[in-house]
Enzyme design. Structure first.
Site, short mmCIF file in Angstrom:
data_model
loop_
_atom_site.label_atom_id
_atom_site.label_comp_id
_atom_site.label_asym_id
_atom_site.label_seq_id
_atom_site.Cartn_x
_atom_site.Cartn_y
_atom_site.Cartn_z
N GLY A 218 0.98 -13.22 -19.09
CA GLY A 218 -0.07 -13.38 -18.09
C GLY A 218 -0.88 -12.11 -17.99
N GLN B 174 -6.43 -5.88 -14.38
CA GLN B 174 -5.75 -5.16 -15.46
C GLN B 174 -6.71 -4.78 -16.59
OE1 GLN B 174 -2.33 -8.20 -15.62
NE2 GLN B 174 -1.38 -6.27 -16.24
N CYS C 84 5.33 -5.77 -17.03
CA CYS C 84 3.89 -5.87 -16.79
C CYS C 84 3.17 -5.05 -17.85
CB CYS C 84 3.58 -5.30 -15.40
SG CYS C 84 1.82 -5.32 -14.99
N LEU C 85 2.10 -5.60 -18.42
CA LEU C 85 1.36 -4.87 -19.45
C LEU C 85 0.76 -3.58 -18.88
CD1 LEU C 85 -0.44 -7.82 -21.29
CD2 LEU C 85 1.63 -6.60 -21.98
N HIS D 68 3.54 -13.02 -9.88
CA HIS D 68 3.23 -11.69 -10.41
C HIS D 68 1.72 -11.49 -10.53
CE1 HIS D 68 4.14 -8.28 -13.33
NE2 HIS D 68 2.86 -8.50 -13.54
N GLU D 69 1.04 -12.51 -11.09
CA GLU D 69 -0.40 -12.37 -11.35
C GLU D 69 -1.21 -12.44 -10.05
OE1 GLU D 69 -1.03 -11.26 -14.12
OE2 GLU D 69 0.78 -11.90 -15.16
N HIS E 248 -1.25 -9.16 -8.42
CA HIS E 248 -2.23 -8.23 -9.01
C HIS E 248 -3.58 -8.33 -8.29
CE1 HIS E 248 -0.58 -6.19 -12.50
NE2 HIS E 248 -0.08 -7.30 -13.00
NI NI Z 1 1.35 -7.47 -14.51
#
Ligand code: NI
Length: 166
Positions: free
Chosen positions: A46, A51, A89-90, A131-132, A135
């Site tokens: 995701g 991000q 997480c990226l 999670h997204e 963000h």
């Molecule tokens: Ni993330």
């Protein structure tokens, strides 16, 4: 399509609240394509627009269930049960941590035609949605980690598994 630079923890943009999308534009469609390419390029499940430095309420997800999900202006409307498991997480490269999330969620969002839909997710998809959406509120999973944030290298030694990064 093009990949975009992923912002990492410490970058202020990841702590800011995102604005809703009011109407679809070619630029936003391009952004969504780029977000998918960026996510796939990093083996992510995701990615949220902040991000890649864009403060808009846009999320893309692919949890290997055969679907590519786009959530615009998402709002979680129901949560049920709980699951405790590892999450990455990226924007927090090389790390993972144990986080408890709802086992099932219902999220209301707009699609790329700005039509409303409701998506029900459970397991990994529910985790990814939570999670997204966080963000978009400027929140990172690291604040929810139970115990220590750990290095992926430890995980590989223990499980030889590939961590889902979102
Ligand atoms: Ni993330």
């Amino acid at each position: 399509m093009a990949t975009r630079n992923i912002r990492v923890i410490g970058d202020e943009i990841l702590t800011k609240k995102c604005k809703p999308v009011r109407f679809m534009t070619p630029r936003i469609l391009q952004l969504i394509d780029d977000m998918f390419e960026t996510m796939y390029g990093q083996n992510g499940a995701g990615l949220a627009a902040p991000q890649v430095g864009i403060l808009k309420q846009i999320v893309v997800m692919d949890v290997d269930d055969g679907n590519q999900y786009v959530l615009i202006n998402p709002e979680i409307i129901e949560e049920e049960g709980s699951q405790t498991g590892s999450e990455g997480c990226l924007s927090v490269p090389g790390k993972y941590g144990i986080v408890t999330r709802p086992e099932k969620v219902k999220v209301k969002a707009l699609d790329t035609d700005m039509k409303e839909f409701v998506l029900e997710g459970e397991g990994l998809l529910a985790r990814c949605i939570c999670h997204e959406v966080a963000h978009l509120r400027g929140e990172l999973y690291v604040d929810l980690v139970e115990g220590e944030l750990r290095d992926n290298s430890e995980l590989e030694e223990e499980e030889e598994g590939e961590e889902e990064q979102a």
